[in-house]
Design an enzyme around this catalytic site. Structure first.
Site, PDB file in Angstrom:
ATOM      1  N   GLY A  14      -6.906   9.150 -12.753  1.00 22.95           N
ATOM      2  CA  GLY A  14      -5.756   8.468 -12.181  1.00 22.95           C
ATOM      3  C   GLY A  14      -5.339   9.026 -10.833  1.00 22.95           C
ATOM      4  O   GLY A  14      -6.147   9.569 -10.081  1.00 22.95           O
ATOM      5  N   CYS A  15      -4.039   8.922 -10.553  1.00 26.30           N
ATOM      6  CA  CYS A  15      -3.525   9.168  -9.209  1.00 26.30           C
ATOM      7  C   CYS A  15      -3.666  10.611  -8.736  1.00 26.30           C
ATOM      8  O   CYS A  15      -3.603  10.873  -7.541  1.00 26.30           O
ATOM      9  CB  CYS A  15      -2.058   8.759  -9.139  1.00 26.30           C
ATOM     10  N   TYR A  16      -3.837  11.558  -9.653  1.00 25.90           N
ATOM     11  CA  TYR A  16      -3.899  12.958  -9.241  1.00 25.90           C
ATOM     12  C   TYR A  16      -5.330  13.458  -9.051  1.00 25.90           C
ATOM     13  O   TYR A  16      -5.553  14.635  -8.755  1.00 25.90           O
ATOM     14  CB  TYR A  16      -3.183  13.852 -10.264  1.00 25.90           C
TER      15      TYR A  16
END
Length: 381
Positions: free
Chosen positions: A152-154
């Site tokens: 995901g976003c990280y």
């Protein structure tokens, strides 16, 4: 032996949509009057002006993947259909960006690349983009390839951490890191608030970086890696999640995410900095993943940052939306190019499923450069 981020490059797919256009299309696809009002309210508050997509289907009613049904709603393609477009488009975008990254970083030749670390959570293909970068660019076939999937976003930070570890262990390592996400392929239209929020925020894009232990020249901006740290927000697992359904990937994004981040970020980050014998006052610049305007507002408020501290994060959100894992690298790139000093301590932060918080402490060094103007997309709606 420190690792250095010598260069960061970015790229987007060719189709660009205004927030007003996206809002109008979404209002036409949801069925309930209450949902239509919710769409308008949420889209107005995103802080996004434009976003990019790999697909031009949203411009027409008879798109190849997405198309409008006779009752005015939109069809829901299967996961296989969505992933087939991911496999094709991710190869094209990855190869284009890899070529661009090397061209913009002349101190490295394609023969120098020893590792590729590729991060993505919006599709799967094997052989994947990492393989095609080697084949299409003519890199050494001995290049080691690693894929970081579904984080995901990280994901940019685990990818950069892995690359830095390679460089710290091997002075001859030159690592190409790439984060590539095609979030719009997983558009899910429903009247549920979490679905509307996800559609209002997410977009497509890619970012790449070259890391090595070679000391960069001071005439170009770069980052010296000081360290990475991970943390988990307590009691937050159910508020952000990402799983595979029969009709695309399903995003769970609770409205409580910004509040959860805000109420925990100061204590968590304070503990992370303390491990490095640092305090908040030691940080000169903040590169925060713009997961949404509310998240940035919470971080700014609870870290007691001046309004201008997150200006680059807000600019990236406005111009590109939330592209998941590449987004924080867009922020870091922009901060390199607009630096007003030749040295600063930078704290970069990203948030993702779990809720997971990933951080990086970097030292920005070298002279700033002026980046060329971004080329216009082929279609703008």
């Amino acid at each position: 032996m420190p690792a250095y981020i010598h260069h960061i490059a970015t790229e987007n797919p060719p189709f660009i949509y205004s927030n007003e256009f996206a809002c109008s299309r979404m209002k036409g696809w949801v069925s309930e009057p209450r949902a239509k009002r919710m769409v308008e309210m949420i889209y107005e508050r995103t802080g996004i002006d434009t976003r990019y997509s790999v697909s031009d289907d949203f411009l027409k009613d008879d798109g190849e993947l997405f198309h409008t049904l006779p009752d005015g709603t939109i069809n829901s393609p299967t996961t296989g259909q969505r992933n087939a477009l991911y496999a094709k488009a991710s190869r094209e975008l990855a190869v284009k960006l890899a070529r661009k990254t090397l061209a913009e970083c002349p101190q490295f030749k394609k023969e120098d690349i020893t590792h590729i670390v590729f991060a993505s959570c919006t599709g799967f293909a094997n052989p994947g983009p990492d393989y095609h970068i080697i084949r299409d660019l003519g890199l050494n076939e001995s290049v080691e390839r690693y894929t970081i999937g579904f984080m995901g976003c990280y994901a940019a930070f685990p990818a950069l951490r892995m690359a830095a570890q390679f460089c710290e262990a091997n002075p001859n390592a030159v690592v190409l890191v790439m984060c590539l996400e095609l979030c719009t392929l997983h558009l899910q239209v429903s009247d549920k608030p979490e679905s509307i929020v996800a559609n209002a925020l997410f977009a497509d894009g890619a970012a790449a970086a070259i890391l090595s232990a070679r000391k960069p020249t001071s005439d170009r901006p770069y980052y010296r890696v000081q360290g990475f740290h991970s943390a988990l927000v307590p009691s937050s697992e159910a508020h952000m999640a990402w799983d595979i359904g029969d009709n695309g990937f399903n995003m769970v994004l609770s409205a409580y995410v910004p509040d959860l981040i805000g109420s925990n970020i100061r204590e968590m980050l304070g503990g992370i900095l303390a491990k490095r014998d640092m305090q908040f006052s030691d940080i000169d610049e903040w590169a925060v993943h713009p997961g949404g305007r509310a998240i940035l507002d919470q971080v700014e408020q609870h870290l007691e940052l001046p309004a201008e501290a997150l200006e680059m994060s807000r600019d990236v959100l406005r111009d590109y939306g939330n592209m998941s894992s590449p987004t924080v690298m867009f922020v870091l790139k922009g901060m390199l190019e607009e630096a007003e000093t030749d040295r600063a301590t930078t704290c970069a932060i990203a948030f993702g499923p779990g809720l997971t918080v990933e951080t990086a402490v970097l030292e920005r060094c070298g002279a700033a450069i002026t980046s060329p103007k971004k080329s216009k997309a082929t279609i703008r709606a």
